[in-house]
Design a protein around this motif. Structure first.
Motif, PDB file in Angstrom:
ATOM      1  N   TYR A   6       1.385   2.251  -4.031  1.00 47.74           N
ATOM      2  CA  TYR A   6       0.203   2.227  -3.165  1.00 47.74           C
ATOM      3  C   TYR A   6       0.367   3.327  -2.126  1.00 47.74           C
ATOM      4  O   TYR A   6       1.259   3.251  -1.278  1.00 47.74           O
ATOM      5  N   ASP A  53      -4.930   5.585  -1.874  1.00 50.76           N
ATOM      6  CA  ASP A  53      -5.442   4.252  -2.218  1.00 50.76           C
ATOM      7  C   ASP A  53      -6.070   3.585  -0.995  1.00 50.76           C
ATOM      8  O   ASP A  53      -7.119   2.961  -1.083  1.00 50.76           O
ATOM      9  N   ARG A 100      -9.388   5.047  -0.159  1.00 52.68           N
ATOM     10  CA  ARG A 100     -10.416   4.512  -1.059  1.00 52.68           C
ATOM     11  C   ARG A 100     -10.805   3.080  -0.677  1.00 52.68           C
ATOM     12  O   ARG A 100     -11.974   2.723  -0.632  1.00 52.68           O
ATOM     13  N   ASP A 101      -9.770   2.259  -0.357  1.00 52.82           N
ATOM     14  CA  ASP A 101     -10.007   0.833  -0.091  1.00 52.82           C
ATOM     15  C   ASP A 101     -10.458   0.565   1.346  1.00 52.82           C
ATOM     16  O   ASP A 101     -10.943  -0.520   1.641  1.00 52.82           O
ATOM     17  N   HIS A 102     -10.226   1.515   2.234  1.00 53.75           N
ATOM     18  CA  HIS A 102     -10.531   1.390   3.671  1.00 53.75           C
ATOM     19  C   HIS A 102      -9.592   0.417   4.393  1.00 53.75           C
ATOM     20  O   HIS A 102      -9.218   0.621   5.536  1.00 53.75           O
ATOM     21  N   THR A 148      -6.409  -2.849   3.557  1.00 51.52           N
ATOM     22  CA  THR A 148      -5.610  -3.581   2.570  1.00 51.52           C
ATOM     23  C   THR A 148      -4.662  -4.535   3.277  1.00 51.52           C
ATOM     24  O   THR A 148      -4.302  -4.318   4.449  1.00 51.52           O
TER      25      THR A 148
END
Length: 151
Positions: free
Chosen positions: A13, A17, A20-22, A24
DNA sequence: GCCAACGTTGGC
DNA sequence: GCCAACGTTGGC
């Protein structure tokens, strides 16, 4: 506001990533000292994202701590590689935080550069044999890291 | 409670 | 892929 440094292998990760995910959940930490640092975080703290096990290893970006004292759900899942049979939902042993993406630095602050710039006392990640995946960064050092990263 | 064995991390 | 460093486990 406190600064932290958090490591992850980009093949597992990476900062891309998170961009993209903003946001996590920073799961999978199974070291008590690292967990204790996670539980002492405060929302609004900032964390440097460090890429380990890559070429070059180093600090690649900045995150913000969104939510603290999150139970890491992977500890309860037997199919998960982070499963901990000694943990239970009524007595969880692994807590973590939710992080948010802030920025990717224009250049990597490589471990090599960090070693040239900071002493092991100033920045734990340059300590020989350091395996801790979550660690505090002193405010003055964090400010200098940001200045270097954005220069 | 000691400590050897073992597993993992992570730079190189 | 190697291996040093280091945390954890478990026998005693």
């Amino acid at each position: 506001m406190a600064y932290w440094l958090m490591k992850s292998e980009p093949s597992v990760y990476g900062i891309q990533d998170l961009r993209r995910d903003h946001t996590t959940l920073w799961d999978g930490v199974r070291n008590y000292q690292a967990r204790n640092f996670l539980t002492s975080m405060t929302a609004g703290d900032q964390a440097f994202f460090y890429h380990s096990n890559t070429q070059p290893p180093g600090i690649v970006g900045l995150m913000t701590i969104l939510e603290t004292h999150q139970v890491d759900p992977t500890q309860f899942d037997p199919a998960n590689s982070y499963y901990d049979p000694k943990s239970s939902p009524d007595q969880p042993r692994w807590y973590t935080v939710r992080v948010g993406y802030l920025e990717t630095f224009p250049t990597v602050l490589s471990l090599d550069r960090l070693k040239q710039t900071f002493s092991p006392e100033e920045l734990w990640v340059v300590r020989r044999g350091n395996r801790l995946s979550v660690m505090p960064v002193a405010e003055a050092i964090g400010d200098r890291l940001l200045a270097l990263a954005r220069a």
